[in-house]
Design an enzyme around this catalytic site. Structure first.
Site, short mmCIF file in Angstrom:
data_model
loop_
_atom_site.label_atom_id
_atom_site.label_comp_id
_atom_site.label_asym_id
_atom_site.label_seq_id
_atom_site.Cartn_x
_atom_site.Cartn_y
_atom_site.Cartn_z
CB CYS A 66 -0.63 2.42 3.96
SG CYS A 66 -2.19 1.78 3.36
CG ASP A 67 3.19 1.34 4.52
OD1 ASP A 67 2.76 1.80 5.59
OD2 ASP A 67 3.00 0.17 4.16
CB CYS A 127 -0.93 0.01 1.22
SG CYS A 127 -2.02 1.44 1.28
#
Length: 238
Positions: free
Chosen positions: A65-66, A62
């Protein structure tokens, strides 16, 4: 709040009657007036040892997300669909370089032409056609990726700080096949604007029915919708 919490793996379902049945650990059945399905979706992985060993230490499925953890660094992403292109574009705004690994040539890229053009026209995205990942490099964290050209056999090592896998997700909906409507990928279909499935009293929330956003905040929101829908359904039975 007085919830009765049971632990186990849901292994089968029987949604044929007014009471809905869910099998747990292939040995016992739970009976319910209403069921909320929130089983999520699992990221697809390449299946190489180093990818799993470094998962959470530079390997991620992701970028949204990261990606921020690798701001101003070089990263790699593997994939050829719209999601891979979207994530590569997102990373290009944070990272100095994005190395995009594509298994096929330009004609085999699954992404829409618009997304392909955006990626190709982004200066700090470098595309490696006909390439596969051989190994993610690093002991404790990602330090690079080793790729191989499937046509020439040439190997190349790219120094990167992160490796993103964007080859799709698999919804965890197998036990509901034959009972509920699904799209071709297995995502549960709900009535627009609700969490309702085609069976009364059965609701779906989160990534098992959402292939577009796949974020914790949207999953939590749809979970709230499902809870309200289920509460209203149970009230109507009374």
């Amino acid at each position: 709040m007085g919830a009765d919490i049971r632990y186990g793996l849901a292994t089968n379902a029987d949604l044929s009657g007014p009471k809905h049945l869910i099998e747990i650990d292939e040995e016992k059945w739970l009976e319910a007036d209403s069921v909320i399905i929130a089983t999520g979706a699992s990221a697809k992985w390449l299946g190489i040892e180093s990818e799993q060993r470094l998962n959470g230490h530079g390997v991620s499925a992701c970028a949204v997300c990261d990606g921020f953890f690798f701001k101003n660094k070089e990263v790699a992403i593997v994939g050829a669909g719209d999601t891979a292109c979207e994530e590569a574009l997102y990373l290009s705004k944070l990272c100095t370089k994005v190395h995009m690994i594509v298994r096929k040539d330009e004609n085999g890229m699954r992404a829409s032409k618009v997304m392909q053009d955006r990626v190709k026209n982004t200066e700090n995205i470098i595309i490696y056609w006909n390439s596969e990942t051989k190994e993610v490099l690093g002991d404790k964290t990602v330090v690079g990726v080793n790729i191989v050209n499937t046509k020439t056999g040439e190997e190349k090592t790219i120094p990167v700080s992160a490796f993103f896998v964007a080859i799709g997700h698999t919804p965890n909906s197998d036990i509901f096949k034959g009972w509920l409507e699904m799209d071709e990928a297995g995502y549960l279909i709900t009535k627009p604007g609700t969490s309702k499935t085609k069976i009364e009293g059965v609701f779906a929330a989160g990534d098992v029915q959402d292939k577009t956003y796949r974020q914790a905040v949207t999953a939590a929101g749809s979970g709230c919708m499902a809870a309200l829908d289920a509460e209203r359904y149970l009230a109507s039975l009374e």
